[in-house]
Design a protein around this motif. Sequence first.
Motif, mmCIF file in Angstrom:
data_model
loop_
_atom_site.group_PDB
_atom_site.id
_atom_site.type_symbol
_atom_site.label_atom_id
_atom_site.label_comp_id
_atom_site.label_asym_id
_atom_site.label_seq_id
_atom_site.Cartn_x
_atom_site.Cartn_y
_atom_site.Cartn_z
ATOM 1 N N PHE A 268 -32.388 44.089 17.102
ATOM 2 C CA PHE A 268 -31.444 44.703 18.037
ATOM 3 C C PHE A 268 -30.030 44.462 17.512
ATOM 4 C CE2 PHE A 268 -35.236 43.593 20.424
ATOM 5 C CZ PHE A 268 -35.481 44.751 21.153
ATOM 6 N N PRO A 269 -29.536 45.330 16.638
ATOM 7 C CA PRO A 269 -28.241 45.086 15.993
ATOM 8 C C PRO A 269 -27.046 45.128 16.943
ATOM 9 C CG PRO A 269 -29.124 47.234 15.372
ATOM 10 C CD PRO A 269 -30.189 46.535 16.150
ATOM 11 N N PHE A 270 -27.215 45.600 18.167
ATOM 12 C CA PHE A 270 -26.120 45.636 19.132
ATOM 13 C C PHE A 270 -26.002 44.327 19.906
ATOM 14 C CE2 PHE A 270 -29.928 47.363 21.040
ATOM 15 C CZ PHE A 270 -30.005 46.705 22.264
ATOM 16 N N LEU A 271 -26.757 43.311 19.480
ATOM 17 C CA LEU A 271 -26.732 42.011 20.152
ATOM 18 C C LEU A 271 -26.071 40.951 19.295
ATOM 19 C CD1 LEU A 271 -30.354 41.694 21.538
ATOM 20 C CD2 LEU A 271 -28.329 42.482 22.728
ATOM 21 N N GLU A 272 -25.550 39.959 19.981
ATOM 22 C CA GLU A 272 -25.094 38.733 19.343
ATOM 23 C C GLU A 272 -25.761 37.604 20.120
ATOM 24 O OE1 GLU A 272 -20.904 36.489 19.419
ATOM 25 O OE2 GLU A 272 -20.839 38.500 18.535
ATOM 26 N N LEU A 273 -26.285 36.644 19.406
ATOM 27 C CA LEU A 273 -26.960 35.528 20.068
ATOM 28 C C LEU A 273 -25.970 34.410 20.340
ATOM 29 C CD1 LEU A 273 -30.232 35.453 17.981
ATOM 30 C CD2 LEU A 273 -29.880 36.453 20.243
ATOM 31 N N GLY A 274 -25.966 33.951 21.576
ATOM 32 C CA GLY A 274 -25.185 32.789 21.939
ATOM 33 C C GLY A 274 -26.035 31.546 21.785
ATOM 34 N N VAL A 275 -25.627 30.495 22.429
ATOM 35 C CA VAL A 275 -26.376 29.239 22.340
ATOM 36 C C VAL A 275 -27.745 29.401 23.000
ATOM 37 C CG1 VAL A 275 -24.308 27.810 22.256
ATOM 38 C CG2 VAL A 275 -25.365 28.311 24.463
ATOM 39 N N ILE B 156 -27.625 35.941 25.506
ATOM 40 C CA ILE B 156 -27.689 37.145 24.689
ATOM 41 C C ILE B 156 -26.468 37.973 25.040
ATOM 42 C CG2 ILE B 156 -28.952 39.278 24.245
ATOM 43 C CD1 ILE B 156 -31.525 37.722 24.912
ATOM 44 N N ILE B 157 -25.649 38.263 24.043
ATOM 45 C CA ILE B 157 -24.424 39.039 24.249
ATOM 46 C C ILE B 157 -24.710 40.461 23.799
ATOM 47 C CG2 ILE B 157 -21.991 39.283 23.629
ATOM 48 C CD1 ILE B 157 -22.261 36.158 22.873
ATOM 49 N N ILE B 158 -24.624 41.383 24.722
ATOM 50 C CA ILE B 158 -24.877 42.788 24.418
ATOM 51 C C ILE B 158 -23.547 43.422 24.070
ATOM 52 C CG2 ILE B 158 -25.788 44.964 25.285
ATOM 53 C CD1 ILE B 158 -27.597 43.290 27.148
ATOM 54 N N LYS B 159 -23.439 43.880 22.850
ATOM 55 C CA LYS B 159 -22.173 44.436 22.358
ATOM 56 C C LYS B 159 -22.359 45.925 22.115
ATOM 57 C CE LYS B 159 -19.925 41.950 19.436
ATOM 58 N NZ LYS B 159 -19.512 41.185 18.268
ATOM 59 N N LYS B 160 -21.869 46.709 23.036
ATOM 60 C CA LYS B 160 -21.908 48.159 22.897
ATOM 61 C C LYS B 160 -20.489 48.669 23.021
ATOM 62 C CE LYS B 160 -26.594 48.981 24.406
ATOM 63 N NZ LYS B 160 -27.434 49.768 25.286
ATOM 64 N N PRO B 161 -20.180 49.795 22.389
ATOM 65 C CA PRO B 161 -18.809 50.320 22.472
ATOM 66 C C PRO B 161 -18.427 50.666 23.907
ATOM 67 C CG PRO B 161 -20.161 51.619 20.959
ATOM 68 C CD PRO B 161 -21.056 50.607 21.598
ATOM 69 N N ASP B 162 -17.149 50.535 24.191
ATOM 70 C CA ASP B 162 -16.624 50.884 25.501
ATOM 71 C C ASP B 162 -16.821 52.375 25.734
ATOM 72 O OD1 ASP B 162 -15.293 51.089 27.879
ATOM 73 O OD2 ASP B 162 -13.314 50.640 27.060
ATOM 74 N N ASP B 163 -17.409 52.715 26.866
ATOM 75 C CA ASP B 163 -17.614 54.128 27.179
ATOM 76 C C ASP B 163 -16.604 54.633 28.208
ATOM 77 O OD1 ASP B 163 -18.444 52.976 29.515
ATOM 78 O OD2 ASP B 163 -20.461 53.803 29.484
ATOM 79 N N GLY B 164 -15.540 53.848 28.454
ATOM 80 C CA GLY B 164 -14.490 54.289 29.364
ATOM 81 C C GLY B 164 -14.667 53.839 30.793
ATOM 82 N N ARG B 165 -15.767 53.149 31.111
ATOM 83 C CA ARG B 165 -16.001 52.732 32.492
ATOM 84 C C ARG B 165 -15.362 51.397 32.827
ATOM 85 N NH1 ARG B 165 -22.270 52.998 33.324
ATOM 86 N NH2 ARG B 165 -22.166 51.993 31.314
ATOM 87 N N ASP C 36 -13.786 44.537 27.878
ATOM 88 C CA ASP C 36 -13.205 45.687 27.196
ATOM 89 C C ASP C 36 -14.107 46.254 26.106
ATOM 90 O OD1 ASP C 36 -11.080 45.447 28.848
ATOM 91 O OD2 ASP C 36 -9.750 44.539 27.365
ATOM 92 N N ARG C 37 -14.923 45.442 25.466
ATOM 93 C CA ARG C 37 -15.780 45.931 24.395
ATOM 94 C C ARG C 37 -17.243 45.697 24.692
ATOM 95 N NH1 ARG C 37 -12.058 42.948 22.779
ATOM 96 N NH2 ARG C 37 -13.382 41.265 22.085
#
Length: 161
Positions: free
Chosen positions: A25-32, A44-53, A63-64
Amino acid sequence: MDGRMELSAIGHIANSCWYEISNHFPFLELGVHVIMPNHVHGIIIIKKPDDGRNNGGNGGWNDRRTVETQNFASLQPVSPAPPDSQQISQQPDSSNPLEIPKSKNQFGPQSKNLASVIRGFKTGVTKNARLVNPDFSWRPRYHDHIIRNQISYRNISSTIL
């Protein structure tokens, strides 16, 4: 042992599978995270581009990071068939722009969301853990919590560690 967690063979499998999550899942970053004797805690940090919402307002925290767990808002109502209709068409009526074809899951595709991440993690652990213990199984559910700001993130991170 001596104040440190000594992982069992299955604990090592769970730890290894945790680190594999971001490869799938390349849109994720793992935390502790921490592997406990009978459960796992992790961020689990889900990192997806801002869609304006997001509209800012959270000091940059969201914001991101926009997460869409279920896309309920985009599901448009399907016009009901007339009561005397004997056939149900699986194709949308092209004259009705609000009608969408029925999918197998009323909530849309269930991939690239938190549930699919957890499902993949548990499947990977189970497949390998059953080589060690054929009776290995997970509880059927998981508990999640949305971390909404940096203070909460720091508090939860320090609790996990």
